[in-house]
Design a protein around this motif. Structure first.
Motif, PDB file in Angstrom:
ATOM      1  N   GLN A 110      29.072 -18.697  14.353  1.00 16.87           N
ATOM      2  CA  GLN A 110      29.032 -18.861  12.906  1.00 16.87           C
ATOM      3  C   GLN A 110      29.870 -17.783  12.230  1.00 16.87           C
ATOM      4  OE1 GLN A 110      27.573 -21.307  10.826  1.00 16.87           O
ATOM      5  NE2 GLN A 110      27.661 -22.315  12.829  1.00 16.87           N
ATOM      6  N   ILE A 111      30.639 -18.174  11.223  1.00 19.28           N
ATOM      7  CA  ILE A 111      31.531 -17.220  10.564  1.00 19.28           C
ATOM      8  C   ILE A 111      31.039 -16.797   9.186  1.00 19.28           C
ATOM      9  CG2 ILE A 111      33.564 -17.967  11.861  1.00 19.28           C
ATOM     10  CD1 ILE A 111      34.449 -19.541   9.397  1.00 19.28           C
ATOM     11  N   LEU A 112      30.055 -17.502   8.616  1.00 19.26           N
ATOM     12  CA  LEU A 112      29.500 -17.095   7.328  1.00 19.26           C
ATOM     13  C   LEU A 112      28.538 -15.937   7.570  1.00 19.26           C
ATOM     14  CD1 LEU A 112      28.663 -20.621   5.862  1.00 19.26           C
ATOM     15  CD2 LEU A 112      30.770 -19.300   5.595  1.00 19.26           C
ATOM     16  N   SER A 113      28.825 -14.785   6.959  1.00 21.42           N
ATOM     17  CA  SER A 113      27.987 -13.627   7.285  1.00 21.42           C
ATOM     18  C   SER A 113      27.263 -13.018   6.094  1.00 21.42           C
ATOM     19  CB  SER A 113      28.820 -12.544   7.973  1.00 21.42           C
ATOM     20  OG  SER A 113      29.757 -11.995   7.073  1.00 21.42           O
ATOM     21  N   GLU A 114      27.713 -13.326   4.872  1.00 20.54           N
ATOM     22  CA  GLU A 114      27.093 -12.722   3.694  1.00 20.54           C
ATOM     23  C   GLU A 114      27.507 -13.532   2.466  1.00 20.54           C
ATOM     24  OE1 GLU A 114      27.406  -8.401   1.413  1.00 20.54           O
ATOM     25  OE2 GLU A 114      28.035  -8.538   3.501  1.00 20.54           O
ATOM     26  N   MET A 115      26.682 -13.475   1.440  1.00 21.97           N
ATOM     27  CA  MET A 115      26.979 -14.152   0.188  1.00 21.97           C
ATOM     28  C   MET A 115      26.616 -13.187  -0.935  1.00 21.97           C
ATOM     29  SD  MET A 115      25.628 -17.940  -0.877  1.00 21.97           S
ATOM     30  CE  MET A 115      24.034 -17.570  -0.220  1.00 21.97           C
ATOM     31  N   ALA A 116      27.432 -13.181  -2.007  1.00 20.10           N
ATOM     32  CA  ALA A 116      27.155 -12.260  -3.105  1.00 20.10           C
ATOM     33  C   ALA A 116      27.732 -12.788  -4.408  1.00 20.10           C
ATOM     34  CB  ALA A 116      27.764 -10.889  -2.809  1.00 20.10           C
ATOM     35  N   TRP A 117      27.014 -12.477  -5.497  1.00 18.55           N
ATOM     36  CA  TRP A 117      27.558 -12.692  -6.834  1.00 18.55           C
ATOM     37  C   TRP A 117      28.400 -11.469  -7.147  1.00 18.55           C
ATOM     38  CZ3 TRP A 117      27.325 -17.179  -9.309  1.00 18.55           C
ATOM     39  CH2 TRP A 117      26.309 -18.075  -8.966  1.00 18.55           C
ATOM     40  N   MET A 118      29.689 -11.658  -7.439  1.00 21.97           N
ATOM     41  CA  MET A 118      30.594 -10.526  -7.635  1.00 21.97           C
ATOM     42  C   MET A 118      31.232 -10.543  -9.019  1.00 21.97           C
ATOM     43  SD  MET A 118      32.679 -10.065  -4.120  1.00 21.97           S
ATOM     44  CE  MET A 118      31.848  -9.554  -2.628  1.00 21.97           C
ATOM     45  N   SER A 119      31.193  -9.366  -9.634  1.00 18.77           N
ATOM     46  CA  SER A 119      31.912  -9.171 -10.891  1.00 18.77           C
ATOM     47  C   SER A 119      33.391  -8.960 -10.562  1.00 18.77           C
ATOM     48  CB  SER A 119      31.373  -7.936 -11.618  1.00 18.77           C
ATOM     49  OG  SER A 119      31.687  -6.771 -10.864  1.00 18.77           O
ATOM     50  N   LEU A 120      34.225  -8.963 -11.580  1.00 21.86           N
ATOM     51  CA  LEU A 120      35.646  -8.685 -11.369  1.00 21.86           C
ATOM     52  C   LEU A 120      35.820  -7.312 -10.717  1.00 21.86           C
ATOM     53  CD1 LEU A 120      38.595  -9.535 -11.718  1.00 21.86           C
ATOM     54  CD2 LEU A 120      38.523  -8.487 -13.997  1.00 21.86           C
ATOM     55  N   GLU A 121      35.019  -6.337 -11.139  1.00 22.13           N
ATOM     56  CA  GLU A 121      35.108  -4.991 -10.564  1.00 22.13           C
ATOM     57  C   GLU A 121      34.725  -5.004  -9.082  1.00 22.13           C
ATOM     58  OE1 GLU A 121      33.470  -5.697 -13.518  1.00 22.13           O
ATOM     59  OE2 GLU A 121      35.203  -5.045 -14.689  1.00 22.13           O
ATOM     60  N   ASP A 122      33.702  -5.783  -8.723  1.00 20.10           N
ATOM     61  CA  ASP A 122      33.306  -5.903  -7.314  1.00 20.10           C
ATOM     62  C   ASP A 122      34.456  -6.483  -6.490  1.00 20.10           C
ATOM     63  OD1 ASP A 122      30.675  -5.068  -7.931  1.00 20.10           O
ATOM     64  OD2 ASP A 122      30.020  -7.152  -8.244  1.00 20.10           O
ATOM     65  N   ILE A 123      35.087  -7.526  -7.019  1.00 22.12           N
ATOM     66  CA  ILE A 123      36.185  -8.180  -6.315  1.00 22.12           C
ATOM     67  C   ILE A 123      37.353  -7.220  -6.151  1.00 22.12           C
ATOM     68  CG2 ILE A 123      37.916 -10.039  -6.486  1.00 22.12           C
ATOM     69  CD1 ILE A 123      35.644 -11.695  -7.894  1.00 22.12           C
ATOM     70  N   ARG A 124      37.678  -6.501  -7.209  1.00 22.73           N
ATOM     71  CA  ARG A 124      38.788  -5.532  -7.146  1.00 22.73           C
ATOM     72  C   ARG A 124      38.507  -4.383  -6.187  1.00 22.73           C
ATOM     73  NH1 ARG A 124      40.382  -5.120 -13.511  1.00 22.73           N
ATOM     74  NH2 ARG A 124      41.781  -6.921 -13.546  1.00 22.73           N
TER      75      ARG A 124
END
Length: 169
Positions: free
Chosen positions: A120-134
């Motif tokens: 399985q390749i899905l390891s984590e899920m998260a709600w991300m703000s623009l700052e988190d993504i950057r």
């Protein structure tokens, strides 16, 4: 460098042919739902939920199915956004992105039914703000997120994109 087992499984299941994929942009409270994928050889890729289309079902049906499999959420398609050509041999995909609205379900990390339990390749899920993504290293982030100035940018894009591809070698 020798390929590890996950890299071999990804190449076996998804490599060396053109795939059509559907991907969902789900933004709530100014955060984007993202999934972390293990790409093998220690590489990761953060992207939005989505996956390959099944023959005989349309893009909307496929995206609703993929989103449920990966996140546990029920979604409704708001609108078609854009297509991105992902080309990083052995992987090649035409990725269609849609804006979504959540209509229920319970958020929980799912599985990819195309892969066995051990790969399985899905390891984590998260709600991300623009700052988190950057804050993520660029080489661990899907190319469509590399230079966005706001999450709303994703809803403004129209057309075809190919930003260069470096997820697995």
């Amino acid at each position: 460098m020798a390929k590890d087992d996950i890299s071999k499984e990804i190449e076996s299941k998804f490599g060396n042919h053109l795939r059509v994929r559907v991907n969902g942009i789900l933004i709530e409270d100014n955060k984007l739902l993202m999934v972390k994928h293990l790409m093998g050889d220690g590489k990761i890729l953060w992207s939005v939920p989505g996956g390959g289309m099944h023959y005989g079902t349309n893009a909307e049906e496929n995206l609703i199915r993929e989103f449920k499999e990966e996140t546990g959420l029920n979604v409704k398609i708001r609108k078609y956004l854009f297509v991105h050509e992902y080309l990083d041999p052995p992987l090649h995909a035409m990725e269609h992105f849609f804006s979504l609205k959540s209509t229920g379900g319970s958020l929980k990390l799912g599985e990819d039914p195309e892969l066995s339990k051990e790969f399985q390749i899905l390891s984590e899920m998260a709600w991300m703000s623009l700052e988190d993504i950057r804050s993520l290293p660029q080489d661990s982030l899907h190319q469509i997120f590399w230079r966005i100035n706001s999450l709303e940018d994703l809803g403004l894009w129209k057309g075809y994109f190919n930003f260069g591809n470096i997820s697995i070698k």
